[in-house]
Write an enzyme that holds these catalytic residues in place. Structure first.
Site, PDB file in Angstrom:
ATOM      1  N   CYS A 181       0.862  -1.180   0.000  1.00  0.00           N
ATOM      2  CA  CYS A 181       0.000   0.000   0.000  1.00  0.00           C
ATOM      3  C   CYS A 181       0.903   1.235   0.000  1.00  0.00           C
ATOM      4  O   CYS A 181       2.038   1.189   0.474  1.00  0.00           O
ATOM      5  CB  CYS A 181      -0.891  -0.021   1.239  1.00  0.00           C
ATOM      6  SG  CYS A 181      -1.877   1.473   1.495  1.00  0.00           S
ATOM      7  N   SER A 241       0.867   3.672   1.873  1.00  0.00           N
ATOM      8  CA  SER A 241       1.249   4.080   3.231  1.00  0.00           C
ATOM      9  C   SER A 241       2.585   3.459   3.637  1.00  0.00           C
ATOM     10  O   SER A 241       3.340   4.051   4.416  1.00  0.00           O
ATOM     11  CB  SER A 241       0.162   3.678   4.235  1.00  0.00           C
ATOM     12  OG  SER A 241      -1.035   4.378   3.987  1.00  0.00           O
ATOM     13  N   HIS A 251       5.881   5.880   4.631  1.00  0.00           N
ATOM     14  CA  HIS A 251       6.751   5.734   5.802  1.00  0.00           C
ATOM     15  C   HIS A 251       8.205   5.541   5.383  1.00  0.00           C
ATOM     16  O   HIS A 251       9.120   6.094   5.998  1.00  0.00           O
ATOM     17  CB  HIS A 251       6.294   4.535   6.633  1.00  0.00           C
ATOM     18  CG  HIS A 251       7.081   4.338   7.891  1.00  0.00           C
ATOM     19  ND1 HIS A 251       6.859   5.077   9.035  1.00  0.00           N
ATOM     20  CD2 HIS A 251       8.088   3.478   8.194  1.00  0.00           C
ATOM     21  CE1 HIS A 251       7.702   4.696   9.983  1.00  0.00           C
ATOM     22  NE2 HIS A 251       8.454   3.723   9.505  1.00  0.00           N
ATOM     23  N   HIS A 275       0.679  -3.838   6.012  1.00  0.00           N
ATOM     24  CA  HIS A 275      -0.524  -3.737   6.845  1.00  0.00           C
ATOM     25  C   HIS A 275      -1.784  -4.132   6.078  1.00  0.00           C
ATOM     26  O   HIS A 275      -2.882  -4.006   6.610  1.00  0.00           O
ATOM     27  CB  HIS A 275      -0.677  -2.305   7.384  1.00  0.00           C
ATOM     28  CG  HIS A 275      -0.876  -1.269   6.309  1.00  0.00           C
ATOM     29  ND1 HIS A 275       0.156  -0.845   5.509  1.00  0.00           N
ATOM     30  CD2 HIS A 275      -1.974  -0.602   5.894  1.00  0.00           C
ATOM     31  CE1 HIS A 275      -0.296   0.049   4.642  1.00  0.00           C
ATOM     32  NE2 HIS A 275      -1.602   0.213   4.852  1.00  0.00           N
ATOM     33  N   CYS A 283      -7.113  -2.473   3.929  1.00  0.00           N
ATOM     34  CA  CYS A 283      -6.809  -1.041   3.929  1.00  0.00           C
ATOM     35  C   CYS A 283      -7.435  -0.334   2.732  1.00  0.00           C
ATOM     36  O   CYS A 283      -8.483   0.271   2.828  1.00  0.00           O
ATOM     37  CB  CYS A 283      -5.297  -0.796   3.953  1.00  0.00           C
ATOM     38  SG  CYS A 283      -4.874   0.977   4.010  1.00  0.00           S
TER      39      CYS A 283
END
Length: 343
Positions: A12, A14, A18, A34, A141
């Protein structure tokens, strides 16, 4: 807590945020990932909701079902989540990962780029045992985030006009949500024209590339919709796009939802953008109460009422994780699903 064997996981944005954008110095070393699905391997003391063999989807957002937030219909947040995950470093306060004797952080309380992970029972959804884990892993997600932003947060109405900014998995899911909510016209906005056909497959009626115009895209959309759209959803995670999405709404009643995640910059707007009647909202995990919402979305998929397979553009194995990350980084995929363990 219980031990989960990860069967399939995907990359993803995200994870990339990070790794390549936020890069908080205290957020490493970490095991990323995740968006996944797996089976319960073993359970610890006090775990009553799950048993070994259950098919589950780990979720970065808790639902303890006991706190004032979980009991309120006004939010999908959970007070327990705020104590278990440190938002500053996007990792669990506690971690059961170690490498060569040193602590490794658990990303968003899940860390699914691993054969096994230890998760809290409040952050896991039990799903239909017949569900294909290499497909429904995406519901951990991206799809829930975009789809729910349209149906739960924006509350798109039948016959309305919508604009979705950014056509990754989250944006395409938002397009699908707008369609399922009954929107009459859905304008998909992206700087990559190769995504036009994909957007239309999910329900978009129009595709707009800002690079094809010499005026601001909010003006383009206003001209196309007689003053602005009823609903706009920003699925990019860039503050300048968030403002543009707001400005693209009908001034008197438009609703704009921020869906893309970032915590790096401030947004500046003119008060009149809101005073005249627009509403600005934020959406975390599409407004779904996480455990309940994921189970519902899996059921919708199993009932053939929700597109999921169509998001998957590549299949790999976990040892090809760097290739999968490169595909996402270079915008050459929608979702890459990696096989971790056999179902």
């Amino acid at each position: 807590m219980f031990l989960e064997q990860i069967v399939a996981t995907s990359v993803c944005h995200s994870d990339l945020y990070h790794l390549f954008e936020y890069m908080h110095p205290e957020g490493f070393p970490t095991v990323l990932g995740h968006e996944a699905a797996g089976t319960v391997e073993s359970v610890g003391p006090g775990v009553t909701e799950f048993q070994p063999g259950d098919k589950v989807i780990p979720i970065f957002l808790c639902q303890c079902r006991e706190c004032r937030f979980c009991k309120s219909p006004k939010t999908n947040q959970c007070e327990l989540a705020w104590t278990r995950v440190c938002q500053k470093i996007m990792a669990s306060v506690e971690s059961r990962f170690t490498c060569r004797g040193k602590r490794v952080l658990q990303f968003m309380g899940t860390s699914t780029f691993s054969e096994y992970t230890v998760v809290h029972q409040s952050a896991v959804a039990k799903i239909d045992p017949a569900a294909p884990l290499d497909k429904v892993c995406l519901l951990g997600c991206g799809i829930c985030t975009g789809y729910g932003a349209a149906v739960n947060t924006a509350k798109v109405e039948p016959g309305s006009t919508c604009a979705v900014f950014g056509l990754g998995a989250v944006g395409l899911a938002a397009v699908m949500g707008c369609k399922d909510a009954g929107a009459e016209r859905i304008l998909a906005v992206d700087i990559n024209s190769q995504k036009a056909e994909k957007a239309k497959a999910f329900g978009a009626t129009d595709f707009v590339n800002p690079k094809d115009h010499n005026i601001p895209i909010n003006q383009v959309l206003a001209e196309m919709t007689n003053g602005g759209v009823d609903y706009s959803l920003e699925c990019v995670g860039k503050v300048e796009v968030m403002r543009t999405a707001l400005e693209s709404c009908m001034e008197a009643w438009g609703v704009s939802v921020i869906v893309g995640w970032t915590d790096m910059y401030d947004i500046a707007i003119r008060p009149s953008h809101l005073i005249c009647g627009r509403t600005w909202k934020g959406s975390m995990f599409g407004g779904f109460k996480s455990k309940d919402g994921v189970a519902q979305m899996v059921k919708a998929y199993m009932d053939k009422k929700l597109m999921v397979d169509e998001f998957i553009t590549h299949n790999m194995t976990l040892d090809q994780i760097n290739n999968a990350i490169d595909l996402m980084k270079d915008c050459k995929c929608i979702r890459t699903v990696m096989s971790v363990s056999p179902q």
